[in-house]
Design an enzyme around this catalytic site. Structure first.
Site, PDB file in Angstrom:
ATOM      1  N   HIS A 119      37.761  75.309  88.701  1.00  0.00           N
ATOM      2  CA  HIS A 119      38.826  74.571  88.570  1.00  0.00           C
ATOM      3  C   HIS A 119      38.634  73.007  88.266  1.00  0.00           C
ATOM      4  O   HIS A 119      39.527  72.455  88.815  1.00  0.00           O
ATOM      5  CB  HIS A 119      38.958  74.936  90.375  1.00  0.00           C
ATOM      6  N   HIS A 124      38.859  68.247  97.765  1.00  0.00           N
ATOM      7  CA  HIS A 124      37.886  67.603  96.925  1.00  0.00           C
ATOM      8  C   HIS A 124      38.158  65.721  96.983  1.00  0.00           C
ATOM      9  O   HIS A 124      39.316  65.119  96.732  1.00  0.00           O
ATOM     10  CB  HIS A 124      38.374  67.333  95.680  1.00  0.00           C
ATOM     11  N   HIS A 165      27.534  71.521  86.230  1.00  0.00           N
ATOM     12  CA  HIS A 165      27.902  70.765  85.795  1.00  0.00           C
ATOM     13  C   HIS A 165      27.611  69.531  87.228  1.00  0.00           C
ATOM     14  O   HIS A 165      27.196  69.694  87.783  1.00  0.00           O
ATOM     15  CB  HIS A 165      29.810  70.197  86.419  1.00  0.00           C
ATOM     16  N   GLU A 190      28.561  74.409  94.116  1.00  0.00           N
ATOM     17  CA  GLU A 190      29.859  75.097  93.986  1.00  0.00           C
ATOM     18  C   GLU A 190      30.294  76.302  94.183  1.00  0.00           C
ATOM     19  O   GLU A 190      30.866  77.007  94.886  1.00  0.00           O
ATOM     20  CB  GLU A 190      31.366  74.453  93.170  1.00  0.00           C
TER      21      GLU A 190
END
Lengths: 280, 139
Positions: free
Chosen positions: A12, A59, A193, A240
């Site tokens: 996302h 977030h 990431h 995540e």
């Protein structure tokens, strides 16, 4: 009866949303990213799901450090796009399904998963970027959404095992809802990431793809992977990926892979996407 | 704290755990306040005055004023909270990530285009990292 027919997983990345919103999706950098979702848009137009249970992480948009729920569920009729610091994304308001959401909450809490129930919540790129990737830029989203935010920001997130089992509990909850609904479960975030510190930019193509193979074929094995392996191999934000296990847990043990896509880079991130249909 | 932290030997990485979250509570909440347009404009008008409204440490305030993201993270900041600060500056995640690696944004973007930073040598402190931008596309 309501039934879960398929699962979608996708990264996302916020820059993907920004590229689309600013009319840059045709640029050479972004074109291959969006091309990875051409099939997905056609597929979902055929599938016509009524409801998506959308697993994502907030977030620092709806939840500040005042309250950090490990698992939550959005039971509101609507969820506005959040202002994350540059104004809200120009996307439609996300419409919920309060009856099914409340039913899932009641059911999974009684299956020992203590979800935090939310009646007012803005939704950030974690939820709206997957919507844009799957549906493009419609006037109104063609599906109702039950947001399931998972804490993966404040370490530790829930374990992979816990996520996988929650997926199974959601499956049982949906199966016992007496409206005739086509329900999908989406898992979002990842893949490898790292956005912070001198190690930022870490990408692990080999690990990502091996992880994805096993998520499809032997999810029990993936559910046992400890957090430390995600942190080391897939970067501090790669953890995540535990959210994809909620999607996988909600599906049958046997699934058919109808689409799979992997691309590096989307800004700082390895972008992964898979569509799984229940078999049997 | 007696909890085992097996992640403390990952190079160039601060894991935002409960200890960091306690340390960075006000810093992160300050960042969160920048989600409101009126707060963004008040902050831009006088950064120091705005920061002084928050019970943050002087070190934290200095790190914010210097936009030293590694320092902010060491002092308890979390990248998703800090993103409200760099968004207020009109900066991207990629610009900010590059600033933390010591690479120029261009060199960082090139590294990403070539497959990103390799995990080889970057798993544990003391390993020798592969050179930045080394091509991972070859399998």
């Amino acid at each position: 009866m309501a039934r879960i027919t398929s699962g979608v997983a996708t990264s996302h990345v916020p820059a993907v949303g920004a590229a689309l919103d600013n009319g840059r999706s045709g640029e050479p950098y972004w074109k291959p990213v969006f091309a990875g979702y051409d099939f997905s848009k056609q597929w979902i137009a055929r599938q016509k799901p009524d409801v998506v249970v959308l697993v994502y992480n907030d977030h620092a948009s709806a939840f500040s450090l005042d309250i950090v729920p490990t698992f939550a569920i959005g039971c509101a009729p609507a969820f506005p796009p959040a202002d994350e610091g540059w104004g809200p994304r120009p996307v439609p308001v996300v419409e919920g399904h309060p009856e099914l959401a409340s039913h899932i909450a009641q059911s999974v809490i009684q299956q020992d998963f203590d979800l935090t129930i939310v009646h007012k919540m803005d939704v950030d790129h974690g939820l709206t970027v997957p919507m844009s990737l799957m549906f493009g830029q419609p006037e109104r989203w063609p599906v109702r959404v039950i947001p399931v935010p998972v804490n993966v920001v404040l370490f530790p997130p829930p374990s992979g095992r816990r996520c996988y089992e929650l997926g199974k509990a959601i499956r049982r909850a949906v199966d016992s809802f007496d409206q005739d609904l086509n329900v999908q479960v989406w898992g979002t975030g990842g893949m490898s990431h790292q956005l912070q510190g001198p190690r930022a930019g870490l990408i692990n193509r080999e690990w990502d793809n091996h992880w994805l193979d096993r998520l499809i074929e032997s999810p029990e094995e993936v559910a046992r992977i400890p957090h430390i392996e995600y942190l080391r191999e897939a970067g501090s934000e790669g953890v995540e990926l535990v959210m994809w296990l909620i999607m996988r847990g909600a599906l049958n043990p046997k699934v058919r892979t109808v689409h799979r896509f992997y691309h590096v880079p989307a800004s700082n991130t390895a972008l992964g996407h898979v569509i799984l249909e229940n078999m049997g | 704290m007696s909890l085992d932290k097996p992640y403390s030997d990952i190079p160039g990485t601060v894991i935002f755990d409960a200890d960091q979250a306690r340390k960075g509570y006000h810093l992160n909440q300050f960042c969160m306040s920048l989600m409101k347009a009126q707060n963004r404009s008040r902050f831009k008008r006088d950064e120091r005055a705005y920061l002084d409204e928050w019970p943050m440490s002087e070190d934290q305030k200095k790190a914010v004023l210097a936009r030293d993201y590694n320092r902010m993270i060491a002092l308890g900041g979390n990248i998703y909270f800090l993103s409200k600060l760099f968004s207020t500056d009109g900066r991207s995640f990629q610009y900010t990530a590059a600033s933390m690696t010591g690479l120029t944004q261009e060199a960082y973007a090139t590294m990403m285009l070539h497959g990103g930073r390799s995990p080889e040598g970057n798993r544990r402190v003391g390993e020798t990292p592969a050179p930045a931008g080394s091509d991972q596309k070859v399998k």
